[in-house]
Design a protein around this motif. Structure first.
Motif, PDB file in Angstrom:
ATOM      1  N   VAL A  17       0.815  -1.219   0.000  1.00 27.36           N
ATOM      2  CA  VAL A  17       0.000   0.000   0.000  1.00 27.36           C
ATOM      3  C   VAL A  17       0.853   1.275   0.000  1.00 27.36           C
ATOM      4  O   VAL A  17       0.332   2.370   0.125  1.00 27.36           O
ATOM      5  CB  VAL A  17      -0.989   0.043   1.185  1.00 27.36           C
ATOM      6  CG1 VAL A  17      -1.988  -1.100   1.091  1.00 27.36           C
ATOM      7  CG2 VAL A  17      -0.269   0.026   2.519  1.00 27.36           C
ATOM      8  N   ALA A  18       2.167   1.110  -0.131  1.00 31.31           N
ATOM      9  CA  ALA A  18       3.049   2.281  -0.127  1.00 31.31           C
ATOM     10  C   ALA A  18       2.895   3.050  -1.438  1.00 31.31           C
ATOM     11  O   ALA A  18       3.037   2.471  -2.512  1.00 31.31           O
ATOM     12  CB  ALA A  18       4.498   1.837   0.057  1.00 31.31           C
ATOM     13  N   PRO A  19       2.604   4.347  -1.368  1.00 31.20           N
ATOM     14  CA  PRO A  19       2.487   5.146  -2.600  1.00 31.20           C
ATOM     15  C   PRO A  19       3.793   5.125  -3.402  1.00 31.20           C
ATOM     16  O   PRO A  19       3.767   5.121  -4.621  1.00 31.20           O
ATOM     17  CB  PRO A  19       2.194   6.557  -2.079  1.00 31.20           C
ATOM     18  CG  PRO A  19       1.568   6.356  -0.743  1.00 31.20           C
ATOM     19  CD  PRO A  19       2.246   5.131  -0.172  1.00 31.20           C
ATOM     20  N   ILE A  20       4.903   5.152  -2.684  1.00 33.35           N
ATOM     21  CA  ILE A  20       6.215   5.001  -3.312  1.00 33.35           C
ATOM     22  C   ILE A  20       6.831   3.745  -2.721  1.00 33.35           C
ATOM     23  O   ILE A  20       7.008   3.663  -1.500  1.00 33.35           O
ATOM     24  CB  ILE A  20       7.130   6.204  -3.008  1.00 33.35           C
ATOM     25  CG1 ILE A  20       6.476   7.514  -3.442  1.00 33.35           C
ATOM     26  CG2 ILE A  20       8.494   6.021  -3.662  1.00 33.35           C
ATOM     27  CD1 ILE A  20       7.180   8.750  -2.879  1.00 33.35           C
ATOM     28  N   GLN A  21       7.142   2.777  -3.574  1.00 37.68           N
ATOM     29  CA  GLN A  21       7.721   1.534  -3.042  1.00 37.68           C
ATOM     30  C   GLN A  21       9.240   1.610  -2.999  1.00 37.68           C
ATOM     31  O   GLN A  21       9.876   1.092  -2.096  1.00 37.68           O
ATOM     32  CB  GLN A  21       7.262   0.344  -3.890  1.00 37.68           C
ATOM     33  CG  GLN A  21       5.755   0.098  -3.756  1.00 37.68           C
ATOM     34  CD  GLN A  21       5.247  -0.955  -4.710  1.00 37.68           C
ATOM     35  OE1 GLN A  21       5.559  -0.908  -5.901  1.00 37.68           O
ATOM     36  NE2 GLN A  21       4.463  -1.887  -4.194  1.00 37.68           N
ATOM     37  N   VAL A  22       9.798   2.240  -4.026  1.00 34.01           N
ATOM     38  CA  VAL A  22      11.254   2.416  -4.074  1.00 34.01           C
ATOM     39  C   VAL A  22      11.537   3.873  -4.397  1.00 34.01           C
ATOM     40  O   VAL A  22      11.009   4.403  -5.376  1.00 34.01           O
ATOM     41  CB  VAL A  22      11.895   1.523  -5.154  1.00 34.01           C
ATOM     42  CG1 VAL A  22      13.393   1.800  -5.259  1.00 34.01           C
ATOM     43  CG2 VAL A  22      11.640   0.046  -4.856  1.00 34.01           C
ATOM     44  N   VAL A  23      12.333   4.519  -3.551  1.00 33.06           N
ATOM     45  CA  VAL A  23      12.741   5.877  -3.872  1.00 33.06           C
ATOM     46  C   VAL A  23      14.203   5.840  -4.308  1.00 33.06           C
ATOM     47  O   VAL A  23      15.032   5.213  -3.661  1.00 33.06           O
ATOM     48  CB  VAL A  23      12.526   6.852  -2.694  1.00 33.06           C
ATOM     49  CG1 VAL A  23      13.370   6.490  -1.483  1.00 33.06           C
ATOM     50  CG2 VAL A  23      12.787   8.294  -3.137  1.00 33.06           C
ATOM     51  N   PRO A  75       9.394   1.873   1.660  1.00 31.68           N
ATOM     52  CA  PRO A  75       9.965   0.582   2.058  1.00 31.68           C
ATOM     53  C   PRO A  75      11.414   0.360   1.612  1.00 31.68           C
ATOM     54  O   PRO A  75      12.208  -0.201   2.360  1.00 31.68           O
ATOM     55  CB  PRO A  75       9.053  -0.451   1.380  1.00 31.68           C
ATOM     56  CG  PRO A  75       7.783   0.264   1.100  1.00 31.68           C
ATOM     57  CD  PRO A  75       8.133   1.708   0.907  1.00 31.68           C
ATOM     58  N   VAL A  76      11.732   0.799   0.394  1.00 30.88           N
ATOM     59  CA  VAL A  76      13.087   0.539  -0.105  1.00 30.88           C
ATOM     60  C   VAL A  76      13.682   1.818  -0.691  1.00 30.88           C
ATOM     61  O   VAL A  76      13.022   2.529  -1.441  1.00 30.88           O
ATOM     62  CB  VAL A  76      13.098  -0.572  -1.185  1.00 30.88           C
ATOM     63  CG1 VAL A  76      14.481  -0.696  -1.821  1.00 30.88           C
ATOM     64  CG2 VAL A  76      12.676  -1.908  -0.587  1.00 30.88           C
ATOM     65  N   ARG A  77      14.917   2.094  -0.288  1.00 29.18           N
ATOM     66  CA  ARG A  77      15.637   3.236  -0.846  1.00 29.18           C
ATOM     67  C   ARG A  77      16.761   2.717  -1.732  1.00 29.18           C
ATOM     68  O   ARG A  77      17.460   1.772  -1.357  1.00 29.18           O
ATOM     69  CB  ARG A  77      16.230   4.074   0.283  1.00 29.18           C
ATOM     70  CG  ARG A  77      17.069   5.235  -0.215  1.00 29.18           C
ATOM     71  CD  ARG A  77      17.485   6.124   0.915  1.00 29.18           C
ATOM     72  NE  ARG A  77      18.588   5.609   1.696  1.00 29.18           N
ATOM     73  CZ  ARG A  77      18.597   5.458   3.003  1.00 29.18           C
ATOM     74  NH1 ARG A  77      17.527   5.743   3.704  1.00 29.18           N
ATOM     75  NH2 ARG A  77      19.658   5.011   3.634  1.00 29.18           N
ATOM     76  N   LEU A 130      20.803  -0.820  -1.945  1.00 31.52           N
ATOM     77  CA  LEU A 130      19.389  -0.916  -1.571  1.00 31.52           C
ATOM     78  C   LEU A 130      19.304  -0.940  -0.050  1.00 31.52           C
ATOM     79  O   LEU A 130      19.991  -1.720   0.605  1.00 31.52           O
ATOM     80  CB  LEU A 130      18.759  -2.193  -2.141  1.00 31.52           C
ATOM     81  CG  LEU A 130      18.588  -2.270  -3.661  1.00 31.52           C
ATOM     82  CD1 LEU A 130      17.918  -3.588  -4.036  1.00 31.52           C
ATOM     83  CD2 LEU A 130      17.796  -1.097  -4.188  1.00 31.52           C
ATOM     84  N   VAL A 131      18.458  -0.080   0.496  1.00 34.49           N
ATOM     85  CA  VAL A 131      18.294  -0.020   1.947  1.00 34.49           C
ATOM     86  C   VAL A 131      16.836  -0.289   2.280  1.00 34.49           C
ATOM     87  O   VAL A 131      15.942   0.370   1.742  1.00 34.49           O
ATOM     88  CB  VAL A 131      18.692   1.366   2.489  1.00 34.49           C
ATOM     89  CG1 VAL A 131      18.680   1.353   4.013  1.00 34.49           C
ATOM     90  CG2 VAL A 131      20.052   1.784   1.961  1.00 34.49           C
ATOM     91  N   ARG A 171      16.758  -0.879   8.160  1.00 31.84           N
ATOM     92  CA  ARG A 171      17.856  -0.045   7.654  1.00 31.84           C
ATOM     93  C   ARG A 171      19.038  -0.856   7.121  1.00 31.84           C
ATOM     94  O   ARG A 171      20.138  -0.345   7.039  1.00 31.84           O
ATOM     95  CB  ARG A 171      18.369   0.883   8.748  1.00 31.84           C
ATOM     96  CG  ARG A 171      17.516   2.101   8.943  1.00 31.84           C
ATOM     97  CD  ARG A 171      18.367   3.206   9.546  1.00 31.84           C
ATOM     98  NE  ARG A 171      17.536   4.345   9.895  1.00 31.84           N
ATOM     99  CZ  ARG A 171      16.688   4.355  10.921  1.00 31.84           C
ATOM    100  NH1 ARG A 171      16.571   3.290  11.686  1.00 31.84           N
ATOM    101  NH2 ARG A 171      15.953   5.409  11.164  1.00 31.84           N
ATOM    102  N   GLU A 172      18.808  -2.107   6.765  1.00 34.18           N
ATOM    103  CA  GLU A 172      19.903  -2.902   6.236  1.00 34.18           C
ATOM    104  C   GLU A 172      20.272  -2.435   4.836  1.00 34.18           C
ATOM    105  O   GLU A 172      19.407  -2.234   3.995  1.00 34.18           O
ATOM    106  CB  GLU A 172      19.512  -4.383   6.192  1.00 34.18           C
ATOM    107  CG  GLU A 172      19.957  -5.125   7.420  1.00 34.18           C
ATOM    108  CD  GLU A 172      19.460  -6.561   7.440  1.00 34.18           C
ATOM    109  OE1 GLU A 172      19.156  -7.051   8.536  1.00 34.18           O
ATOM    110  OE2 GLU A 172      19.356  -7.163   6.328  1.00 34.18           O
ATOM    111  N   LYS A 173      21.576  -2.317   4.619  1.00 32.68           N
ATOM    112  CA  LYS A 173      22.054  -1.903   3.303  1.00 32.68           C
ATOM    113  C   LYS A 173      22.579  -3.117   2.559  1.00 32.68           C
ATOM    114  O   LYS A 173      23.206  -3.994   3.139  1.00 32.68           O
ATOM    115  CB  LYS A 173      23.194  -0.888   3.444  1.00 32.68           C
ATOM    116  CG  LYS A 173      22.746   0.420   4.067  1.00 32.68           C
ATOM    117  CD  LYS A 173      23.817   1.489   3.900  1.00 32.68           C
ATOM    118  CE  LYS A 173      23.287   2.794   4.488  1.00 32.68           C
ATOM    119  NZ  LYS A 173      24.094   3.958   4.138  1.00 32.68           N
TER     120      LYS A 173
END
Length: 480
Positions: A289-295, A346-348, A363-364, A369-371
């Motif tokens: 449901v995240a509007p942005i899943q990966v930024v 959820p994911v950066r 990917l974080v 906060r795992e990278k």
RNA sequence: CGGGAUGUGGCGCAGCUGGUAGCGCGCAUGCUUUGGGAGCAUGAUGCCGCAGGUUCAAGUCCUGUCAUCCCGACCA
């Protein structure tokens, strides 16, 4: 020193003030703003987008199960609301009324719907004639108004968005099956989509919906040890049908009453997400449901080729069906990290010149906060894996938290001691079925009955309160 | 609805025994920066929640009201 300046001071830590932490997230993650009417919140684009994803997923499921969407009026004439006695008594204290139209006093006050059973019943009375007209499986997405005294964003607002399903069935068995089916839809939605573990069960009589024969609910444990009722499903028997004179001719041409259900869930679920998954850095959103899943955060953006590469990666992820934003604003990378953590993305994906040279990116995952350094070849698959990992991690953590805060108790003293020793949470205790004992437990320990869980266990022979033979295992908790 | 607290630029706050409103962050512009909330310079932004009252004069005192937060009672 940066530490002294406390640049990151946006969110009150949970341990300092849980309620303030909650409110901070609502505001700082851009979910809501307050309006000039108490208890009426503005749901901002980022918050509304979460709701739209919830709607889309639930609506699809409802339709798979044969339900149709309709729209009922906003207003209910006073006389219509009054038709079912228990119902009106339950809702009257929190109903908002329209008494004037333009400059004229209305001859009959109109109530702003607090729920639409009466409207559906009035309509069903007109369209149900024969057994061939059943079942009727209607749902509507709308807002309702309940004039709450104490209000909080998402958890208790005077106007809130929800869906309300209202169904009519030929037999009690079928209606009960529908009631339980929809409760299961809600439970599955919470666990599989929102990563919120829930307890399914039946409400005690004192906690039943006004006019219902049985109310079922899912209950979820929040970070602060309080329980949130996250969805309800009611079985009405033929009580409303009798009050509204809804009859149909069955196969033997006898006039009989149909059996009814209603079920609903609301924007309160967003509050549930905040209080189940959020942390001191902000919101943590379930990927579904995240509007942005990966930024995508380009690092050292001024260096040639970085923005182009970041945009290219974002396009690839988007093509793979992931909701992506690439942030090319001129804020620093560190600022962006904090910003999207606050918003629960959820994911950066971090991408800088060194990564590009090495054909990789970072990917974080938000929840821990795992990278991870991954190759740009196949970054789509890696991102999807991470989204899955975020969901799994969130659910497991929420479940572990619930298990750590669930206590089996045999007496009021044990309840008090358990809450004292381990903090608020779910109390599991046996109950004789008497309302007096419910009341006394609440008065003595502060926890109220949440539900009689479907998964019964026999943890003692006698009622936690009076010592008489116990009928049920009950979940108790402080509640929202 | 009862008890408590708070409303001052967008946000966080200061403003004493009343005397023409200030700070930090943010915002705008420019330059330098950019791998965990960057630096310097210049600049803009206030019906002091709202309505009454007291006073020569109210952000400050009084009354009311609205909103937010907390604790109870009620509730998705």
């Amino acid at each position: 020193m940066a530490q002294e300046k406390r640049l990151v001071e946006e969110i009150t830590p949970m341990a300092v003030d849980f309620a303030q932490w909650y409110t901070d997230i609502c505001k700082k993650a851009d979910l809501i703003d307050y309006s000039s009417v108490k208890g009426c919140m503005i749901i901002r684009p980022y918050g509304y987008a979460i709701w739209e994803h919830m709607q889309r997923i639930l609506d699809t499921r409802f339709k798979e199960l044969g339900h149709e969407n309709v729209y009922m009026p906003l207003f209910i004439p006073e006389s219509l609301l009054n038709k079912e006695k228990e119902h009106v008594e339950g809702f009257a204290p929190e109903v908002a009324w329209v008494t004037r139209g333009g400059s004229e006093e209305l001859t009959e006050p109109l109530c702003v719907r607090p729920t639409s059973e009466t409207l559906f019943c009035e309509h069903y009375a007109n369209i149900i004639r024969s057994w061939r007209d059943l079942p009727k499986l209607y749902n509507q997405w709308c807002s309702v108004v309940r004039w709450e005294k104490t209000t909080r964003p998402f958890l208790r607002s005077r106007e809130f968005l929800w869906q309300e399903g209202h169904t009519m069935h030929a037999t009690a068995e079928e209606a009960i099956a529908e009631t339980l089916q929809m409760l299961n839809v809600y439970a599955e939605f919470h666990e599989k989509v929102l990563a919120i573990p829930v307890v399914k069960g039946r409400k005690t009589d004192s906690d039943k919906f006004a006019g219902a024969e049985a109310t079922y609910a899912i209950e979820a444990l929040m970070h602060d040890g309080k329980s949130l009722q996250a969805g309800t499903s009611h079985y009405f028997g033929d009580g409303f049908a009798r009050a509204f004179d809804i009859q149909y001719a069955d196969k033997e041409n006898k006039l009989v009453y149909p059996h009814q259900t209603s079920w609903g869930c609301t924007t309160r679920m967003i509050g549930g997400i905040i209080m189940t998954h959020g942390d001191d850095s902000g919101l943590v959103l379930p990927p579904a449901v995240a509007p942005i899943q990966v930024v995508v955060i380009p690092v050292a953006m001024h260096k040639p080729g970085v923005v182009e590469k970041a945009t290219e990666i974002a396009d690839r992820l988007r093509a793979a069906g992931i909701r992506v934003k690439v942030d090319v604003s001129d804020n620093s990378a560190g600022w962006k990290y904090a910003e999207y953590e606050m918003k629960g993305v959820p994911v950066r994906l971090e991408l800088g010149p060194r990564d590009i040279e090495a054909g990789q990116c970072v990917l974080v995952t938000r929840h821990n906060r795992e990278k991870a350094v991954v190759s740009l070849d196949g970054v789509e698959a890696a991102a999807k894996e991470k989204l899955e990992a975020v969901y799994n991690g969130m659910f497991e953590r929420a479940l572990a938290n619930r298990q750590a805060h669930t206590y089996d108790c045999r007496s009021a003293e044990e309840i008090i001691a358990a809450l004292e020793a381990h903090g608020d949470g779910f109390v599991r205790a046996m109950w004789c079925g008497e309302e007096a004992c419910e009341d006394e437990i609440k008065a003595r320990t502060g926890v109220s009955s949440r539900c009689i869980p479907f998964e019964q266990e026999h943890i003692a022979d006698t009622c936690v309160c009076c010592g008489k033979p116990a009928l049920h295992l009950v979940y108790w908790a402080k509640a929202y």
